[in-house]
Enzyme design. Structure first.
Site, mmCIF file in Angstrom:
data_model
loop_
_atom_site.group_PDB
_atom_site.id
_atom_site.type_symbol
_atom_site.label_atom_id
_atom_site.label_comp_id
_atom_site.label_asym_id
_atom_site.label_seq_id
_atom_site.Cartn_x
_atom_site.Cartn_y
_atom_site.Cartn_z
ATOM 1 N N ASP A 1 79.600 50.382 26.502
ATOM 2 C CA ASP A 1 78.933 51.680 26.353
ATOM 3 C C ASP A 1 77.654 51.677 27.196
ATOM 4 O O ASP A 1 76.884 50.702 27.169
ATOM 5 C CB ASP A 1 78.603 51.860 24.851
ATOM 6 C CG ASP A 1 78.208 53.278 24.502
ATOM 7 O OD1 ASP A 1 78.506 54.201 25.283
ATOM 8 O OD2 ASP A 1 77.613 53.465 23.416
ATOM 9 N N ASN B 1 81.695 59.498 20.420
ATOM 10 C CA ASN B 1 81.007 58.258 20.047
ATOM 11 C C ASN B 1 80.260 58.367 18.718
ATOM 12 O O ASN B 1 79.540 59.338 18.484
ATOM 13 C CB ASN B 1 79.969 57.903 21.111
ATOM 14 C CG ASN B 1 80.578 57.586 22.451
ATOM 15 O OD1 ASN B 1 81.791 57.565 22.609
ATOM 16 N ND2 ASN B 1 79.730 57.346 23.436
ATOM 17 N N THR C 1 75.052 55.465 15.212
ATOM 18 C CA THR C 1 74.000 55.472 14.183
ATOM 19 C C THR C 1 74.589 55.495 12.772
ATOM 20 O O THR C 1 74.131 54.758 11.886
ATOM 21 C CB THR C 1 73.086 56.702 14.384
ATOM 22 O OG1 THR C 1 72.545 56.629 15.708
ATOM 23 C CG2 THR C 1 71.945 56.729 13.386
HETATM 24 P P1 13P Z 1 74.988 58.174 17.714
HETATM 25 O O1 13P Z 1 74.233 56.899 17.486
HETATM 26 O O2 13P Z 1 74.112 59.373 17.650
HETATM 27 O O3 13P Z 1 76.200 58.269 16.871
HETATM 28 O O4 13P Z 1 75.489 58.125 19.248
HETATM 29 C C1 13P Z 1 76.432 57.176 19.608
HETATM 30 C C2 13P Z 1 76.652 57.148 21.064
HETATM 31 O O5 13P Z 1 76.762 58.163 21.701
HETATM 32 C C3 13P Z 1 76.801 55.838 21.688
HETATM 33 O O6 13P Z 1 76.786 55.916 23.064
#
Ligand code: 13P
Length: 279
Positions: free
Chosen positions: A81, A225, A228
């Site tokens: 990522d 994605n 969090t």
């Molecule tokens: P969040 O942490 O807001 O779910 O985003 C995840 C993300 O886009 C990882 O690249």
């Protein structure tokens, strides 16, 4: 079954649904994610932030992800990522990643194209596909969102780089939202049309209202994605367990409930993006 990025994106495109991409941080989050995918019979992506590939964590975590993916009865892609440079993308390939994100979104447009294309060309040698980012997707701590991705830029970017999917700025941000975001669904549709139906990626999935997520998938988002909310599911459960006087100190036993909490969260997202039963 370990598969590459193209494999899961093709499933999503054919079935008109979206692949949930869950960020993992340790063995327990990997276990929670895999349990959810198997229970839901869903194809998924497990992805890691680039800092893990810079630290020794990536060295230990990658074999765990690979073992989980290979043993799984559902298709699993192991994805990097937000790779900022060829250091992380190359190291991730060496660690066995089957999908790579090159995030050149803070670079000038032409430099983003050049770097992304270079990574696409390298990854091709080992049958791994690349996610690019155009229009910077910031964090919920930023004062305001950066400019949204335009359809014209996206068309040029996709044509010149050959990315398999494209992360776009359409109203989301990484982290916990102060107020629920409103997505630019018309823009998602316009970018899809301009890019010959390229698979689009929505970052910052945690806390996006369910109806917005459904509309985004309908408009052509094929990878979404969640990071969090995985962390909160895991840590909130740990905190709750720690309050209990009868808690165990055997770490493996203690971790059973947080693993279940991650699984339960992932199941809700798998269903929401329509990936259940699609393996
Ligand atoms: P969040 O942490 O807001 O779910 O985003 C995840 C993300 O886009 C990882 O690249």
């Amino acid at each position: 079954m370990l598969v590459n990025l193209k494999y899961v994106l093709n499933l999503a495109e054919k079935g008109g649904f979206c692949i949930p991409a869950f960020n993992v941080y340790n063995m327990e989050t990997v276990m929670g994610v895999i349990k959810a995918a198997e229970e839901m019979k869903a194809p998924i992506i497990m992805q890691v932030y680039p800092r893990l590939m810079k630290e020794e964590t990536g060295y230990y975590l990658s074999p765990i992800i690979l073992a989980a993916a290979e043993k799984a009865t559902v298709p699993v892609c192991f994805h990097l990522d937000h790779g900022p440079s060829e250091l992380e993308t190359t190291r991730s390939l060496r660690y066995g990643a089957t999908g790579i994100m090159l995030d050149g979104s803070t670079l000038p447009f032409e430099e983003n194209i050049a770097l992304t294309k270079r990574v696409v060309d390298t990854c091709k040698f080992v049958d791994v596909q690349v996610e690019g980012e155009l229009g910077h997707i910031g964090t919920t701590k930023d004062d305001e969102l950066d400019e949204f991705t335009t359809a014209d830029d996206a068309k040029k970017f996709v044509e010149e780089t050959g990315v398999a999917c494209l992360a776009v700025a359409v109203g989301t941000a990484h982290g916990r939202y102060k107020k629920p975001p409103k997505l630019d669904i018309e823009r998602i549709k316009a970018i899809r049309e301009a890019t010959n139906n390229t698979a689009l990626v929505l970052h910052g999935g945690s806390g996006v209202p369910d109806e917005e997520i459904k509309a985004a998938v309908k408009a052509g988002v094929r990878k979404m994605n969640f990071a969090t909310d995985i962390c909160y599911a895991f840590l909130d459960c740990c905190l709750e367990e720690l309050q209990k006087p009868e808690r165990t100190v055997a770490v493996d036993n203690f971790m059973k409930k947080p693993i279940e909490a991650v699984k339960d969260f992932c199941i809700t997202r798998i269903k929401l993006v329509g990936a259940d039963g699609k393996a």
